[in-house]
Design an enzyme around this catalytic site. Structure first.
Site, short mmCIF file in Angstrom:
data_model
loop_
_atom_site.label_atom_id
_atom_site.label_comp_id
_atom_site.label_asym_id
_atom_site.label_seq_id
_atom_site.Cartn_x
_atom_site.Cartn_y
_atom_site.Cartn_z
N CYS A 33 0.86 -1.18 0.00
CA CYS A 33 0.00 0.00 0.00
C CYS A 33 0.90 1.23 0.00
O CYS A 33 2.11 1.11 -0.21
CB CYS A 33 -0.97 -0.01 1.18
SG CYS A 33 -0.19 0.18 2.79
N ASN A 34 0.34 2.39 0.25
CA ASN A 34 1.14 3.62 0.20
C ASN A 34 2.31 3.60 1.17
O ASN A 34 3.44 3.84 0.77
CB ASN A 34 0.27 4.85 0.46
CG ASN A 34 -0.50 5.27 -0.76
OD1 ASN A 34 -0.03 5.15 -1.88
ND2 ASN A 34 -1.70 5.76 -0.54
#
Length: 98
Positions: A8-9
């Protein structure tokens, strides 16, 4: 042992999902290594994974990540991600590995 990598980020938002996936994995006979990392670490952290799951917020990175690894790269179902449904996410990962 099968290795499942979630990206994810920043590697933080998937940590709850990883915990739920690990709980779901305990019910199965096979052992799984399940970890989350920032998408920026895909090349190092996912190089030996059996499957990479992307958080919905980084789905646009799918082609880039696929070029860095030799395993399937799939986007986590948005409903499973939002509901932190570890069982559904794990089932999707297992299906993607076949």
């Amino acid at each position: 042992m099968k290795k499942i990598v979630l990206l994810c980020n920043a590697g933080m938002s998937t940590s709850l999902l990883v915990a739920k996936m690990r709980e779901a994995a305990l019910e199965l006979d096979e052992e799984y290594e399940i970890n989350a990392y920032p998408v920026s670490e895909a090349k190092e952290k996912a190089k030996d994974a059996d499957i990479v799951l992307l958080g919905p917020q980084v789905r646009f990175e799918q082609k880039k990540v696929q070029s860095l690894v030799s395993c399937p790269v799939e986007v986590i179902d948005m409903a499973a991600y939002g509901m932190i449904n570890g069982k559904k996410a794990l089932e999707s990962a297992l299906k993607g590995m076949k």
